[in-house]
Every structure is written in C-alpha cells, then in structure tokens.
Scaffold this motif. Structure first.
Motif, PDB file in Angstrom:
ATOM      1  N   THR A  31     -16.164   2.804 -22.776  1.00 44.31           N
ATOM      2  CA  THR A  31     -17.348   3.442 -22.185  1.00 44.31           C
ATOM      3  C   THR A  31     -18.647   2.986 -22.825  1.00 44.31           C
ATOM      4  N   THR A  32     -18.602   2.022 -23.710  1.00 39.90           N
ATOM      5  CA  THR A  32     -19.822   1.588 -24.402  1.00 39.90           C
ATOM      6  C   THR A  32     -20.155   0.150 -24.034  1.00 39.90           C
ATOM      7  N   VAL A  33     -21.446  -0.105 -23.825  1.00 38.71           N
ATOM      8  CA  VAL A  33     -21.898  -1.420 -23.384  1.00 38.71           C
ATOM      9  C   VAL A  33     -21.717  -2.465 -24.477  1.00 38.71           C
ATOM     10  N   TRP A  56     -13.698   0.675 -16.626  1.00 37.95           N
ATOM     11  CA  TRP A  56     -14.433   0.447 -17.865  1.00 37.95           C
ATOM     12  C   TRP A  56     -15.927   0.389 -17.574  1.00 37.95           C
ATOM     13  N   LYS A  57     -16.703   0.498 -18.638  1.00 39.74           N
ATOM     14  CA  LYS A  57     -18.149   0.488 -18.492  1.00 39.74           C
ATOM     15  C   LYS A  57     -18.625  -0.882 -18.013  1.00 39.74           C
ATOM     16  N   CYS A 113     -21.697  -3.492 -16.775  1.00 43.25           N
ATOM     17  CA  CYS A 113     -23.114  -3.712 -17.044  1.00 43.25           C
ATOM     18  C   CYS A 113     -23.531  -5.025 -16.377  1.00 43.25           C
TER      19      CYS A 113
END
Length: 502
Positions: A393-395, A426-427, A429
């Motif tokens: 969940t983190t970029v 998933w995150k 971007c």
C-alpha cells in the motif's frame, strides 16, 4: 501409550509421597508473568550455600513445604508431564481436557500429592484457556485447591485475557485463605496484561491498605512499572521507580527488565542503554529476558553493530533466539544499509519456518532486494507475497521495485509485475507507467508505448507534463521529428507550456 506409562508410577508415588500429601496452605512463590520474584536474595546480599536436594525439586514446590524425595519428585514430574502433553495435543480451538485428565488418572495423582496440580498448571501456560478448564475441574476434587494454585490460575486468566475470571478467582481465594502479596501481584499482573490500568492501580492500593498482608513488595512495584511502560507513560513509570527505591526494597532483575521494556516501547534508546549499563556495572546480572530486550531495542533503533553484539550475548544465554527477535533483526537489516546485509539477511532467513511468514517482513525484503538490484530474489518474495494475498500500500516500495527493473532494462518483467500489481490490488502510481513508457521508448517500441497511455486512462491517471516529455524524447530518439513536434503542440494545448529544448 501415555496411559499405560502413567499407571505404574502411581503405586511408587504413593509409597514415597504419602508424607507430602498434607495440603500446604502457606503461600508459594509464583511471581506474575514476566516479573521476577523477590523471594530469592539478590546477588548483593549474602546467600547460604545451595542445597543439592533442593535443586532437584519441582519448580512449583515451596521451600517451606515438607521435604520431597528427589526420586519421588522426578516420578511426579514425569507423570504430570505426560498429562500436560496429552492436554496440549488435544485438537480443536476449545477442547475439553476432562477426558484426558480422567484417562491419565489425574484425580488419583492429585490425592497422592497436591503438588501435581501446581506442576500441571505451570506446564499449561502455553494454552491458558485449557489451564483454566483444568483448574475448574481440579476444584471439584479433594484436597481443596491451595493458595499457590489460585495464584497460578489467576496468572493463567491474565494470559487468557479474561479479567473477570481473574477477579473471581481472587475473590474465591481471599474467602478461603488469608490473601498474601503473591495473590495480589497475580491479580495486578492479570489486569496489566489485559491493559486495565485503573483496576491494576486499584488492586495495588487495596494491597497497601490490606492489614492481612505486608506492604507491596518489589514485584508489586515492578508490575506498575511494566504497566506504565506499556502505556508510554514514562513519567509515571519513573515515579514508581522512585517510590520503589524509597520503600527500601532493592531493585530486582524484574525491575530493570520492566524499565528497559518501558524505554524500548517509548523508543528512548539512550535511557534504555543507560539502564542496561547500570545493571552491568551494578550487582544485578542481566538475564536472558534482558538480552532479548536489548536485542529488540537495538534492532528498532537501527544500531546494527550493537544489535549484533546483543544477538551474540542472547545466543550465549538463550541458545536459539526466538522468531520474534529474528524478525526484528531482519527488519533492521532491511531498513538500514549495512555492510554484507544481504548475506546476513540470507543467514537469518534460514532460521524461519514455513509458518513464520509475516506480510510486513515480506514487503521489507522485497524493498531490500530491490535496492540491491537482486531482481530474482526480489521476484521470489513478490511471488511469496502474492501467494499469501499480501497487498502493498505504499508508493515508495513500488518505486523501489520499478527502479530495480529499470536499472536491469527488464521491460518485460516490469510489464508483468504491473499486471500482477493491478490484479492483486497493490498501490498503483503514475511512476509505474512512466517507467514502462521510458523503457519502451528506449527500445523504439512506440506502439507499446502508446498502449501504456490506455492503461493509464483505464486506472484514471491523467497525462502530465512528464508523460508528454517521455513521448517527445522517444520520438526524437527514433528520428521522427514531425511526431515529436506534434507532442510539443499537445503539451502547449494541455497548458504545460513549451519546454526549453537545447
């Protein structure tokens, strides 16, 4: 097999334990979980030479109780161990231990020696709910449950996170016997483990006022220190420590462990280390709990060199360090750059079993391998995370992965990873797609580069100035100047202005 093995022990125990069968009502030394008892003299006070016979007694046997023959004690422990093993092996989440107790002749064994109950309750600490069920059945048998048994049962209730059961057991014990410090300490410890600060403090104040008991001992203060430390109330924790010093009770190993744990929880590394150094220079020798606390503290603080020294000390005192602290070390190696950290990570990973997977650790390992450019190992842990339905969940983790693929010029692997990330939730971007566009552009694969724009639109990533600039560079590298100038026009149309081109 256990049943056939236990029965022949009973006649032997009857012959050698009949003098020990008298119910002993004096309080036993059963300190709360994690708090060392002050029943034994500290290293600063002179102590009598150890009794060789006493060293062979069961751990739950009170020194003031009638003497127990060493060979009889070993048979008692063997019989009780077989009962405990049978109970702990029962299948299901909430099994009934009564059939196992009857099959292994626990009532007969209890009639031979009341110590059997103390020993059995001690062995059932890993499954406190089963221990409480055993004690409930034991209370229906003769002789009546002793005060030390109630202390152990209250401790089990704390481990089971069942404060009403702990309070009920305390009331029953106080009604049947004159309560002592150990009983109050067990209740306070149960409340502490359940996070009930007000009730724990109330029990401490009741102990102070109860004329039937002596004043609170060092264990009582240690429980309060641990209570405030867990709650990040460092000022209160230090105030209790000053009260302990003012009471005249010496600091015990439990005191220092509770203080170190409190500073560790508050991430106050300097004070944590200061207390440890005070122990080392003083008369209280650190034990295995101390070394494991320092190992965890140095791991969280990223003090790699001190962490490794603490690991060696812990191995000397504990042997094999448990998985909780192995994972803490892995976390430290993943978060903080260190010489040969990958080699040390691989060595620690060998100690993990198939049931030791943790999502957060898998994500950290993915990042660590990505930072080191080890694409194959990174992909192995990506596959492991996907298999366990772990969601990133983190970029910054995603950017570490795409950077690793970019440096290896592995556009096909990057494309496959993006597809996996999209499917797994998933995150996502914009950098994922920009990186893929750059890599396609470097290989002059312009149709695939334009396909990435459709992917971005599907996941609602708008085109930015960087998107057009990547396309412009790709067309220019292919010598397609006209299309490149068209891209410049589109940049102006979208309000991004015209870049300065050298």
């Amino acid at each position: 097999m256990a049943r056939r093995h236990t029965r022949p022990l009973l006649p032997l125990l009857r012959r050698h334990l009949h003098r020990s069968a008298t119910v002993y009502h004096a309080p036993g030394h059963a300190p709360p979980d994690g708090i060392h008892s002050t029943s034994f003299p500290s290293s600063s006070s002179p102590s009598p030479p150890p009794d060789p016979a006493a060293a062979r007694l069961p751990s739950s046997w009170s020194p003031a109780a009638p003497p127990l023959h060493s060979f009889a004690a070993s048979h008692l422990r063997e019989a009780v161990s077989s009962i405990a093993a049978a109970i702990l092996a029962l299948p299901g989440e909430d099994p009934d231990p009564l059939p196992a107790l009857v099959d292994h002749s626990f009532p007969t064994l209890l009639a031979v020696s009341p110590l059997a109950s103390l020993e059995l309750l001690s062995l059932l600490r890993p499954k406190p709910h089963l221990g409480l069920a055993v004690f409930s059945f034991r209370r229906t048998l003769a002789p009546p449950a002793t005060l030390p048994e109630f202390v152990l049962a209250i401790s089990l209730a704390g481990r089971a996170r069942d404060p009403p059961a702990a309070a009920a057991l305390f009331t029953d014990a106080s009604t049947a016997y004159c309560p002592d410090q150990a009983l109050y300490n067990a209740l306070m410890s149960a409340y502490m483990h359940c996070g009930l600060m007000d009730r724990c403090l109330e029990a401490f104040r009741t102990l102070e006022r109860d004329p039937r008991c002596g004043p609170p001992n060092a264990d009582s203060y240690n429980i309060l220190i641990a209570l405030f430390g867990r709650s990040l109330l460092v000022d209160h924790m230090e105030a209790v420590l000053r009260s302990l010093d003012a009471s005249g009770h010496p600091r015990t190993i439990g005191t220092y462990n509770a203080i170190i744990a409190g500073y560790l929880t508050a991430w106050m590394w300097e004070k944590m280390e200061s207390v440890f150094n005070e122990m080392v220079s003083g008369n209280v020798a650190p034990d295995k709990t101390t070394h494991l606390l320092m190992l965890r503290g140095y791991s969280h603080a990223g003090m790699i060199y001190k962490m490794e020294l603490a690991y060696e000390r812990a191995r000397q005192h504990v042997g094999e360090v448990d998985m909780v602290h192995i994972r803490a070390m892995l976390c430290a190696y993943c978060k903080f750059r260190h010489v040969d950290r990958i080699q040390k990570i691989e060595e620690l990973l060998q100690k993990l079993g198939p049931n030791d997977y943790r999502p957060w650790l898998a994500v950290l390992l993915i990042q660590a391998y990505a930072q080191e450019g080890l694409v194959e190992r990174m992909e192995q842990w990506i596959a492991e995370a996907l298999e366990h339905n772990t969601i990133v969940t983190t970029v910054h983790i995603m950017r570490s992965i795409i950077t690793s693929y970019f440096h290896c010029d592995a556009v096909e692997k990057l494309a496959h990873f993006i597809w996996q990330a999209e499917e797994a939730g998933w995150k996502l971007c914009r950098s994922l797609y920009h990186c893929k566009m750059v890599m396609y552009g470097k290989q002059h694969r312009l149709p695939e580069m334009h396909g990435v724009l459709d992917e971005m639109e599907f996941f609602r990533f708008t085109r930015t100035k960087m998107t057009f600039w990547i396309m412009y560079k790709a067309y220019m590298s292919c010598g397609r100047t006209a299309e490149a100038k068209t891209i410049l026009g589109m940049m102006g149309k979208h309000g991004f202005g015209f870049p300065h081109i050298q």
